[in-house]
Design a protein around this motif. Structure first.
Motif, PDB file in Angstrom:
ATOM      1  N   ALA A 122       0.833  -1.202   0.000  1.00 50.53           N
ATOM      2  CA  ALA A 122       0.000   0.000   0.000  1.00 50.53           C
ATOM      3  C   ALA A 122       0.867   1.251   0.000  1.00 50.53           C
ATOM      4  CB  ALA A 122      -0.939  -0.008   1.203  1.00 50.53           C
ATOM      5  N   LYS A 123       1.975   1.204   0.722  1.00 46.54           N
ATOM      6  CA  LYS A 123       2.888   2.346   0.812  1.00 46.54           C
ATOM      7  C   LYS A 123       4.318   1.848   0.665  1.00 46.54           C
ATOM      8  CE  LYS A 123       0.100   5.230   3.852  1.00 46.54           C
ATOM      9  NZ  LYS A 123       0.136   6.005   5.099  1.00 46.54           N
ATOM     10  N   PRO A 124       4.732   1.496  -0.545  1.00 49.37           N
ATOM     11  CA  PRO A 124       6.091   0.961  -0.712  1.00 49.37           C
ATOM     12  C   PRO A 124       7.175   1.937  -0.270  1.00 49.37           C
ATOM     13  CG  PRO A 124       5.076   1.409  -2.839  1.00 49.37           C
ATOM     14  CD  PRO A 124       4.014   1.592  -1.802  1.00 49.37           C
ATOM     15  N   GLU A 125       6.855   3.225  -0.284  1.00 51.59           N
ATOM     16  CA  GLU A 125       7.847   4.223   0.117  1.00 51.59           C
ATOM     17  C   GLU A 125       8.157   4.168   1.607  1.00 51.59           C
ATOM     18  OE1 GLU A 125       3.809   6.169   0.521  1.00 51.59           O
ATOM     19  OE2 GLU A 125       4.743   4.826  -0.918  1.00 51.59           O
ATOM     20  N   THR A 126       7.356   3.439   2.392  1.00 47.52           N
ATOM     21  CA  THR A 126       7.620   3.347   3.827  1.00 47.52           C
ATOM     22  C   THR A 126       8.489   2.154   4.188  1.00 47.52           C
ATOM     23  OG1 THR A 126       5.637   2.035   4.309  1.00 47.52           O
ATOM     24  CG2 THR A 126       5.401   4.446   4.355  1.00 47.52           C
ATOM     25  N   TYR A 127       8.677   1.227   3.256  1.00 45.72           N
ATOM     26  CA  TYR A 127       9.475   0.034   3.524  1.00 45.72           C
ATOM     27  C   TYR A 127      10.943   0.316   3.250  1.00 45.72           C
ATOM     28  CZ  TYR A 127       5.586  -3.048   4.408  1.00 45.72           C
ATOM     29  OH  TYR A 127       4.504  -3.642   4.976  1.00 45.72           O
ATOM     30  N   MET A 128      11.781  -0.191   4.121  1.00 42.46           N
ATOM     31  CA  MET A 128      13.227  -0.035   3.980  1.00 42.46           C
ATOM     32  C   MET A 128      13.872  -1.384   4.261  1.00 42.46           C
ATOM     33  SD  MET A 128      13.612   3.581   6.002  1.00 42.46           S
ATOM     34  CE  MET A 128      15.307   3.847   5.542  1.00 42.46           C
ATOM     35  N   GLU A 129      15.104  -1.540   3.842  1.00 38.85           N
ATOM     36  CA  GLU A 129      15.801  -2.793   4.093  1.00 38.85           C
ATOM     37  C   GLU A 129      17.298  -2.568   4.206  1.00 38.85           C
ATOM     38  OE1 GLU A 129      15.386  -5.595   0.872  1.00 38.85           O
ATOM     39  OE2 GLU A 129      16.208  -4.208  -0.599  1.00 38.85           O
ATOM     40  N   ILE A 130      17.938  -3.490   4.862  1.00 42.56           N
ATOM     41  CA  ILE A 130      19.386  -3.638   4.816  1.00 42.56           C
ATOM     42  C   ILE A 130      19.594  -4.927   4.041  1.00 42.56           C
ATOM     43  CG2 ILE A 130      21.481  -4.115   6.109  1.00 42.56           C
ATOM     44  CD1 ILE A 130      20.230  -2.556   8.447  1.00 42.56           C
ATOM     45  N   LEU A 131      20.196  -4.860   2.885  1.00 39.32           N
ATOM     46  CA  LEU A 131      20.405  -6.034   2.047  1.00 39.32           C
ATOM     47  C   LEU A 131      21.895  -6.323   1.946  1.00 39.32           C
ATOM     48  CD1 LEU A 131      19.385  -8.239   0.149  1.00 39.32           C
ATOM     49  CD2 LEU A 131      19.505  -6.570  -1.708  1.00 39.32           C
ATOM     50  N   GLN A 132      22.274  -7.500   2.387  1.00 42.56           N
ATOM     51  CA  GLN A 132      23.655  -7.958   2.281  1.00 42.56           C
ATOM     52  C   GLN A 132      23.637  -9.212   1.408  1.00 42.56           C
ATOM     53  OE1 GLN A 132      25.957  -7.565   6.081  1.00 42.56           O
ATOM     54  NE2 GLN A 132      23.902  -7.271   6.914  1.00 42.56           N
ATOM     55  N   ALA A 133      23.491  -9.016   0.118  1.00 42.13           N
ATOM     56  CA  ALA A 133      23.240 -10.103  -0.824  1.00 42.13           C
ATOM     57  C   ALA A 133      24.309 -11.197  -0.800  1.00 42.13           C
ATOM     58  CB  ALA A 133      23.091  -9.543  -2.229  1.00 42.13           C
ATOM     59  N   ASP A 134      25.540 -10.846  -0.537  1.00 41.61           N
ATOM     60  CA  ASP A 134      26.631 -11.823  -0.572  1.00 41.61           C
ATOM     61  C   ASP A 134      27.124 -12.216   0.818  1.00 41.61           C
ATOM     62  OD1 ASP A 134      26.623 -11.888  -3.350  1.00 41.61           O
ATOM     63  OD2 ASP A 134      27.951 -10.147  -3.483  1.00 41.61           O
ATOM     64  N   ILE A 135      26.310 -12.077   1.825  1.00 41.42           N
ATOM     65  CA  ILE A 135      26.754 -12.287   3.201  1.00 41.42           C
ATOM     66  C   ILE A 135      27.268 -13.698   3.458  1.00 41.42           C
ATOM     67  CG2 ILE A 135      24.481 -12.898   4.130  1.00 41.42           C
ATOM     68  CD1 ILE A 135      25.324 -11.165   6.633  1.00 41.42           C
ATOM     69  N   TYR A 136      26.755 -14.705   2.750  1.00 37.89           N
ATOM     70  CA  TYR A 136      27.157 -16.090   3.012  1.00 37.89           C
ATOM     71  C   TYR A 136      28.291 -16.572   2.126  1.00 37.89           C
ATOM     72  CZ  TYR A 136      22.763 -15.888   5.483  1.00 37.89           C
ATOM     73  OH  TYR A 136      21.750 -15.512   6.310  1.00 37.89           O
ATOM     74  N   ARG A 137      28.756 -15.732   1.233  1.00 41.06           N
ATOM     75  CA  ARG A 137      29.790 -16.144   0.283  1.00 41.06           C
ATOM     76  C   ARG A 137      31.048 -16.690   0.970  1.00 41.06           C
ATOM     77  NH1 ARG A 137      30.747 -12.749  -4.871  1.00 41.06           N
ATOM     78  NH2 ARG A 137      28.816 -13.825  -5.252  1.00 41.06           N
ATOM     79  N   ASN A 138      31.477 -16.030   2.027  1.00 43.01           N
ATOM     80  CA  ASN A 138      32.695 -16.441   2.722  1.00 43.01           C
ATOM     81  C   ASN A 138      32.398 -16.956   4.128  1.00 43.01           C
ATOM     82  OD1 ASN A 138      34.461 -15.703   0.578  1.00 43.01           O
ATOM     83  ND2 ASN A 138      34.113 -13.562   1.151  1.00 43.01           N
ATOM     84  N   PHE A 139      31.174 -17.395   4.353  1.00 44.46           N
ATOM     85  CA  PHE A 139      30.730 -17.863   5.661  1.00 44.46           C
ATOM     86  C   PHE A 139      31.301 -19.258   5.927  1.00 44.46           C
ATOM     87  CE2 PHE A 139      27.708 -19.841   8.574  1.00 44.46           C
ATOM     88  CZ  PHE A 139      27.502 -18.833   9.495  1.00 44.46           C
ATOM     89  N   ALA A 140      31.892 -19.423   7.093  1.00 44.58           N
ATOM     90  CA  ALA A 140      32.388 -20.762   7.494  1.00 44.58           C
ATOM     91  C   ALA A 140      31.250 -21.483   8.177  1.00 44.58           C
ATOM     92  CB  ALA A 140      33.575 -20.605   8.435  1.00 44.58           C
ATOM     93  N   ASP A 141      30.666 -22.451   7.476  1.00 43.69           N
ATOM     94  CA  ASP A 141      29.512 -23.181   8.011  1.00 43.69           C
ATOM     95  C   ASP A 141      29.925 -24.018   9.204  1.00 43.69           C
ATOM     96  OD1 ASP A 141      27.019 -24.255   8.380  1.00 43.69           O
ATOM     97  OD2 ASP A 141      26.842 -25.078   6.364  1.00 43.69           O
ATOM     98  N   GLN A 142      29.100 -23.940  10.245  1.00 46.68           N
ATOM     99  CA  GLN A 142      29.379 -24.641  11.498  1.00 46.68           C
ATOM    100  C   GLN A 142      28.537 -25.902  11.658  1.00 46.68           C
ATOM    101  OE1 GLN A 142      31.376 -22.409  14.001  1.00 46.68           O
ATOM    102  NE2 GLN A 142      31.866 -21.669  11.978  1.00 46.68           N
ATOM    103  N   SER A 143      27.868 -26.356  10.575  1.00 50.54           N
ATOM    104  CA  SER A 143      26.941 -27.485  10.709  1.00 50.54           C
ATOM    105  C   SER A 143      27.642 -28.815  10.827  1.00 50.54           C
ATOM    106  CB  SER A 143      25.980 -27.537   9.522  1.00 50.54           C
ATOM    107  OG  SER A 143      26.679 -27.710   8.313  1.00 50.54           O
TER     108      SER A 143
END
Length: 143
Positions: A122-143
């Motif tokens: 309804a009001k797209p101008e009110t939505y904001m985001e922090i986008l870190q698109a590549d955040i997992y690229r160098n992530f050391a998985d702990q699973s």
């Protein structure tokens, strides 16, 4: 199709495999992050004849807000109405009633979601985001 919401009854390996191999939004997602995301969500898995064929996850406070993510139907099971059944069950879940806002982000299947009442913001101008698109690229998985 039978819908299950108990994580113990879901094939989480299949969900992770599908999301990491076939979705644009979860490519490169470390398994440990995937596992953690499930613990903090309301998950829905669709089963047909002993096979898990569909999945969706809702991030919610169970009172005022929900965010629908990770929705899919296995390619071999598409065209049978499973996505509609999944959405019907999901939206009728007791923990998702009386929400003030229910959102999703989708570049595909918009027609499906519109059938269930989802509309453009309804009001797209009110939505904001922090986008870190590549955040997992160098992530050391702990699973």
């Amino acid at each position: 199709m039978e819908i299950r919401t108990d994580l113990q009854q879901m094939d989480l390996d299949a969900v992770y495999r599908f999301l990491s191999e076939h979705s644009a939004w979860a490519k490169g997602l470390p398994r440990s992050i995937f596992n953690k995301s499930l613990q903090h969500s309301l998950c829905f898995a669709g089963w047909d004849q002993g096979q898990q064929v569909a999945f969706a996850r809702v991030i919610t406070d169970h009172a005022t807000f929900a965010y629908l993510v990770d929705v899919y139907v296995e390619e071999a099971a598409r065209g049978r109405g499973y996505s509609k059944m999944l959405m019907q069950q999901l939206l009728s879940h007791p923990e998702l009633q009386h929400l003030r806002r229910f959102v999703l982000v989708s570049s595909t299947a918009r027609g499906l979601y519109q059938q269930f009442g989802f509309r453009a913001l309804a009001k797209p101008e009110t939505y904001m985001e922090i986008l870190q698109a590549d955040i997992y690229r160098n992530f050391a998985d702990q699973s």
